[in-house]
Write a protein that holds these residues in place. Structure first.
Motif, PDB file in Angstrom:
ATOM      1  N   ALA A  28       0.965  -1.447  -0.234  1.00 55.51           N
ATOM      2  CA  ALA A  28      -0.524   0.305   0.021  1.00 55.51           C
ATOM      3  C   ALA A  28       0.763   1.158   0.370  1.00 55.51           C
ATOM      4  N   ALA A  29       1.670   1.390   0.248  1.00 58.97           N
ATOM      5  CA  ALA A  29       2.321   2.885   0.980  1.00 58.97           C
ATOM      6  C   ALA A  29       3.254   2.874  -0.769  1.00 58.97           C
ATOM      7  N   LEU A  30       3.530   1.596  -1.631  1.00 54.95           N
ATOM      8  CA  LEU A  30       3.474   2.362  -2.744  1.00 54.95           C
ATOM      9  C   LEU A  30       2.806   3.177  -3.752  1.00 54.95           C
ATOM     10  N   PHE A  31       1.741   2.594  -3.327  1.00 57.15           N
ATOM     11  CA  PHE A  31       0.754   3.747  -4.256  1.00 57.15           C
ATOM     12  C   PHE A  31      -0.047   4.978  -3.417  1.00 57.15           C
ATOM     13  N   ASP A  32       1.124   5.814  -2.239  1.00 56.18           N
ATOM     14  CA  ASP A  32       0.390   6.617  -1.627  1.00 56.18           C
ATOM     15  C   ASP A  32      -0.023   7.738  -2.288  1.00 56.18           C
ATOM     16  N   ARG A  33       0.183   7.941  -3.063  1.00 57.73           N
ATOM     17  CA  ARG A  33       0.242   9.037  -4.136  1.00 57.73           C
ATOM     18  C   ARG A  33      -0.016   8.483  -5.736  1.00 57.73           C
ATOM     19  N   LYS A  35      -3.712   7.026  -7.918  1.00 61.79           N
ATOM     20  CA  LYS A  35      -5.342   6.002  -8.079  1.00 61.79           C
ATOM     21  C   LYS A  35      -5.248   4.717  -8.299  1.00 61.79           C
ATOM     22  N   VAL A  36      -6.200   4.129  -8.571  1.00 60.90           N
ATOM     23  CA  VAL A  36      -6.868   2.423  -8.096  1.00 60.90           C
ATOM     24  C   VAL A  36      -7.644   2.215  -9.462  1.00 60.90           C
ATOM     25  N   PHE A  37      -7.890   1.463 -10.544  1.00 59.81           N
ATOM     26  CA  PHE A  37      -8.642   1.547 -11.924  1.00 59.81           C
ATOM     27  C   PHE A  37      -8.854   0.546 -11.507  1.00 59.81           C
ATOM     28  N   VAL A  38     -10.016   0.106 -12.006  1.00 55.50           N
ATOM     29  CA  VAL A  38     -10.335  -1.458 -12.311  1.00 55.50           C
ATOM     30  C   VAL A  38     -11.317  -1.220 -14.034  1.00 55.50           C
ATOM     31  N   SER A  39     -10.390  -1.900 -15.001  1.00 49.61           N
ATOM     32  CA  SER A  39     -11.045  -1.698 -16.219  1.00 49.61           C
ATOM     33  C   SER A  39     -11.196   0.055 -16.733  1.00 49.61           C
ATOM     34  N   GLY A  40     -10.463   0.923 -16.331  1.00 52.84           N
ATOM     35  CA  GLY A  40     -10.629   2.301 -16.279  1.00 52.84           C
ATOM     36  C   GLY A  40     -11.583   3.056 -15.925  1.00 52.84           C
ATOM     37  N   ASN A  41     -12.196   2.314 -14.950  1.00 48.38           N
ATOM     38  CA  ASN A  41     -13.284   2.969 -14.007  1.00 48.38           C
ATOM     39  C   ASN A  41     -12.659   3.355 -12.402  1.00 48.38           C
ATOM     40  N   GLY A  46      -4.514   6.253  -3.053  1.00 44.96           N
ATOM     41  CA  GLY A  46      -3.911   6.673  -2.238  1.00 44.96           C
ATOM     42  C   GLY A  46      -4.146   4.741  -1.006  1.00 44.96           C
ATOM     43  N   SER A  47      -3.010   5.073   0.095  1.00 45.24           N
ATOM     44  CA  SER A  47      -2.258   4.129   0.868  1.00 45.24           C
ATOM     45  C   SER A  47      -2.929   3.625   1.855  1.00 45.24           C
ATOM     46  N   PRO A  48      -3.828   4.211   1.976  1.00 44.16           N
ATOM     47  CA  PRO A  48      -5.012   3.471   2.942  1.00 44.16           C
ATOM     48  C   PRO A  48      -5.888   2.777   2.554  1.00 44.16           C
ATOM     49  N   PHE A  49      -6.113   3.520   1.194  1.00 44.95           N
ATOM     50  CA  PHE A  49      -7.670   2.498   0.498  1.00 44.95           C
ATOM     51  C   PHE A  49      -6.387   1.100  -0.265  1.00 44.95           C
ATOM     52  N   SER A 125      -0.843   5.846 -10.799  1.00 43.51           N
ATOM     53  CA  SER A 125      -1.601   5.613 -11.307  1.00 43.51           C
ATOM     54  C   SER A 125      -2.134   3.643 -11.503  1.00 43.51           C
ATOM     55  N   ARG A 126      -3.116   2.794 -11.103  1.00 39.71           N
ATOM     56  CA  ARG A 126      -2.780   1.441 -11.290  1.00 39.71           C
ATOM     57  C   ARG A 126      -4.333   0.793 -11.474  1.00 39.71           C
ATOM     58  N   ASP A 127      -4.100   0.359 -12.813  1.00 38.82           N
ATOM     59  CA  ASP A 127      -5.465  -0.695 -13.378  1.00 38.82           C
ATOM     60  C   ASP A 127      -4.850  -1.551 -13.189  1.00 38.82           C
TER      61      ASP A 127
END
Length: 143
Positions: A28-33, A35-41, A46-49, A125-127
């Motif tokens: 999660a720390a790698l994603f502190d800044r 956005k997370v997507f699934v199929s473009g949505n 952030g890390s807590p999410f 971001s990561r999708d």
């Protein structure tokens, strides 16, 4: 000084190493800044999410790991002159099961990265939506 491609490849490898070790907070720390997507949505940021998403879905065993091995293909990385990069990388997830190791999932991650004012690259971001094969996930993911 390492090339941006090398740093980004290391970030991708760090993600799977931490996930296979059961270090969900470290992932999660790698994603502190980011956005997370699934199929473009977009589903969160952030890390807590990311930590909640992983702890709600990934099954950890007595040894603290998900008993998986994420194997990455060579990433395709495109870097622009504005401090941004796009990367895609094939992955295969295997897991130990009662009858031996089996393939849980195959797909491709689509990521973006940015470089900050200190020259450090990080996930933007990561999708997760590009999945080409789903096997038995009952020992890896909660429904």
């Amino acid at each position: 000084m390492a090339s941006p491609e090398s740093v980004i490849t290391t970030l991708l490898a760090t993600y799977v190493q931490r996930l296979d070790a059961g270090d969900l907070a470290g992932v999660a720390a790698l994603f502190d800044r980011a956005k997370v997507f699934v199929s473009g949505n977009q589903i969160g940021a952030g890390s807590p999410f990311v930590e909640k998403l992983l702890s709600d879905t990934v099954i950890l065993y007595e040894d603290g790991t998900p008993r998986t091995r994420h194997v990455l293909g060579e990433p395709s990385i495109q870097i622009d002159d504005q401090g941004r990069a796009a990367a895609s990388c094939e992955y295969t997830v295997t897991q130990d099961g009662p009858d031996g190791e089996y393939v849980v999932m195959v797909g491709r991650h689509h990521d973006t990265f940015v470089v900050d004012d200190e020259g450090d690259w990080h996930f933007a971001s990561r999708d997760y939506g590009d999945i080409t094969h789903v096997g038995d996930t009952s020992r890896h993911l909660r429904s």
